[in-house]
Design a protein around this motif. Structure first.
Motif, PDB file in Angstrom:
ATOM      1  N   ALA A   1       0.946  -1.586  -0.006  1.00 14.19           N
ATOM      2  CA  ALA A   1      -0.160  -0.343  -0.033  1.00 14.19           C
ATOM      3  C   ALA A   1       0.912   1.298  -0.207  1.00 14.19           C
ATOM      4  O   ALA A   1       0.511   2.320  -0.483  1.00 14.19           O
ATOM      5  CB  ALA A   1      -1.064  -0.204   0.809  1.00 14.19           C
ATOM      6  N   ASP A   2       2.070   1.064   1.317  1.00 12.14           N
ATOM      7  CA  ASP A   2       2.946   2.720   0.614  1.00 12.14           C
ATOM      8  C   ASP A   2       3.292   2.414  -0.241  1.00 12.14           C
ATOM      9  O   ASP A   2       4.214   3.731  -0.833  1.00 12.14           O
ATOM     10  CB  ASP A   2       4.231   1.846   1.609  1.00 12.14           C
ATOM     11  N   GLY A   3       3.486   1.027  -1.156  1.00  5.83           N
ATOM     12  CA  GLY A   3       4.500   1.258  -2.940  1.00  5.83           C
ATOM     13  C   GLY A   3       3.451   2.120  -3.440  1.00  5.83           C
ATOM     14  O   GLY A   3       3.511   2.966  -4.443  1.00  5.83           O
ATOM     15  N   PHE A   4       2.388   1.591  -3.401  1.00  2.00           N
ATOM     16  CA  PHE A   4       0.820   2.774  -4.556  1.00  2.00           C
ATOM     17  C   PHE A   4       1.432   4.305  -3.791  1.00  2.00           C
ATOM     18  O   PHE A   4       1.253   5.128  -4.970  1.00  2.00           O
ATOM     19  CB  PHE A   4      -0.494   1.894  -3.927  1.00  2.00           C
ATOM     20  N   GLY A   5       1.302   4.566  -3.260  1.00  2.00           N
ATOM     21  CA  GLY A   5       1.371   5.929  -2.379  1.00  2.00           C
ATOM     22  C   GLY A   5       2.393   6.479  -2.755  1.00  2.00           C
ATOM     23  O   GLY A   5       1.992   7.220  -3.303  1.00  2.00           O
ATOM     24  N   LYS A   6       3.316   5.814  -3.006  1.00  2.00           N
ATOM     25  CA  LYS A   6       4.299   6.629  -3.451  1.00  2.00           C
ATOM     26  C   LYS A   6       4.421   6.718  -5.502  1.00  2.00           C
ATOM     27  O   LYS A   6       4.894   7.409  -5.673  1.00  2.00           O
ATOM     28  CB  LYS A   6       6.212   5.470  -3.219  1.00  2.00           C
ATOM     29  N   LEU A   7       3.967   5.573  -5.486  1.00  2.00           N
ATOM     30  CA  LEU A   7       4.017   5.900  -7.205  1.00  2.00           C
ATOM     31  C   LEU A   7       2.938   6.441  -7.269  1.00  2.00           C
ATOM     32  O   LEU A   7       2.912   7.486  -8.558  1.00  2.00           O
ATOM     33  CB  LEU A   7       3.031   4.177  -7.751  1.00  2.00           C
ATOM     34  N   ALA A   8       1.584   6.841  -6.173  1.00  2.00           N
ATOM     35  CA  ALA A   8       1.114   8.479  -7.258  1.00  2.00           C
ATOM     36  C   ALA A   8       1.135   9.447  -6.737  1.00  2.00           C
ATOM     37  O   ALA A   8       1.445  10.113  -7.977  1.00  2.00           O
ATOM     38  CB  ALA A   8      -0.305   7.820  -5.640  1.00  2.00           C
ATOM     39  N   ALA A   9       2.196   9.566  -6.123  1.00  2.00           N
ATOM     40  CA  ALA A   9       2.792  10.868  -5.971  1.00  2.00           C
ATOM     41  C   ALA A   9       3.948  10.582  -7.123  1.00  2.00           C
ATOM     42  O   ALA A   9       4.021  12.162  -6.825  1.00  2.00           O
ATOM     43  CB  ALA A   9       3.945  11.080  -5.013  1.00  2.00           C
ATOM     44  N   ASP A  10       4.753  10.179  -7.212  1.00  2.00           N
ATOM     45  CA  ASP A  10       5.521   9.994  -8.683  1.00  2.00           C
ATOM     46  C   ASP A  10       4.963  10.261  -9.660  1.00  2.00           C
ATOM     47  O   ASP A  10       5.153  11.584 -10.942  1.00  2.00           O
ATOM     48  CB  ASP A  10       6.329   8.863  -8.762  1.00  2.00           C
ATOM     49  N   LEU A  11       3.595   9.718  -9.728  1.00  2.00           N
ATOM     50  CA  LEU A  11       2.731  10.882 -10.303  1.00  2.00           C
ATOM     51  C   LEU A  11       2.398  12.270 -10.811  1.00  2.00           C
ATOM     52  O   LEU A  11       2.289  12.621 -11.803  1.00  2.00           O
ATOM     53  CB  LEU A  11       1.530   9.798 -11.280  1.00  2.00           C
ATOM     54  N   ASP A  12       2.108  12.413 -10.000  1.00  2.00           N
ATOM     55  CA  ASP A  12       1.463  13.435  -9.536  1.00  2.00           C
ATOM     56  C   ASP A  12       2.790  14.861  -9.685  1.00  2.00           C
ATOM     57  O   ASP A  12       2.465  15.437 -10.446  1.00  2.00           O
ATOM     58  CB  ASP A  12       1.495  13.925  -7.869  1.00  2.00           C
ATOM     59  N   ASP A  13       3.671  14.645  -9.236  1.00  2.00           N
ATOM     60  CA  ASP A  13       5.321  15.090  -9.630  1.00  2.00           C
ATOM     61  C   ASP A  13       5.609  14.930 -11.154  1.00  2.00           C
ATOM     62  O   ASP A  13       5.883  15.975 -12.096  1.00  2.00           O
ATOM     63  CB  ASP A  13       6.577  13.900  -8.914  1.00  2.00           C
TER      64      ASP A  13
END
Length: 203
Positions: A71-83
């Motif tokens: 779940a933490d990984g998906f959060g990091k992926l979402a942050a990368d997409l936002d960036d």
């Protein structure tokens, strides 16, 4: 030598109230070193600098801890997409596609865990909710091209996700034949751009 016997880096002692986050960080470090099959709660606790019983304050077992890492990984992926979106010029969808594949290539074991763990998780589980957050970025980027009917936007987003996920897995599994004078970054950009042009033309 077993995982529990093998020396490894110890995470700095956690501060009060941060045990859950410390355990997730320790598990992620071990995952990057050797994959989920090498993990044990005892070794994770040792690296976190806590007693073997301490992880059970937050997790019922290793599977639940790995689900939290996913779940933490998906959060990091979402942050990368936002960036990627914040830096995109014009249509953001190609930038999000490249960022998605880049994340998978940079975090291969985490990426595999994210989708492996998700197969046993319900839609309202932490993994399911975190995965939907990442999916929402693709759907929102598609909507940037103009107003779309809800089902059309959803189907287009699923198509985009299937494309980038499939491309990521082919690269991780080294199943794509080498193309002379084209490195992986250029290949990802060309394939993603071509897909987006075709998708936009159909919408």
């Amino acid at each position: 030598m077993s995982t529990s016997d093998r020396p490894g880096p110890v995470i700095p002692p956690y501060h009060h109230g941060d045990l859950r986050r410390t355990l997730i960080a320790a598990a992620r470090n071990m995952l990057d070193e050797g994959g989920p099959e090498r993990l044990s709660l005892r070794e994770i606790a040792r690296r976190a600098g806590v007693s073997p019983a301490a992880p059970y304050r937050h997790f019922a077992g290793l599977g639940e801890l790995l689900a939290a890492v996913a779940a933490d990984g998906f959060g990091k992926l979402a942050a990368d997409l936002d960036d990627a979106w914040s830096k995109a010029v014009g249509d953001p969808l190609p930038a999000l596609g490249r960022a998605y594949v880049r994340f998978a290539r940079a975090n291969p074991r985490l990426y595999r865990l994210m989708f492996g763990a998700a197969t046993d998780a319900g839609p309202d589980s932490p993994i399911g909710l975190a995965g939907r957050e990442a999916f929402a970025r693709l759907k929102a980027a598609i909507a940037e091209g103009g107003a779309l009917e809800e089902n059309t936007a959803r189907i287009a987003a699923v198509s985009a996700w299937a494309h980038v996920h499939g491309l990521a897995m082919l690269l991780l599994d080294r199943q794509i034949p080498r193309i002379d004078a084209v490195d992986e970054e250029a290949l990802v950009a060309a394939v993603t751009d071509q897909f987006v042009r075709g998708l936009r033309a159909r919408l």
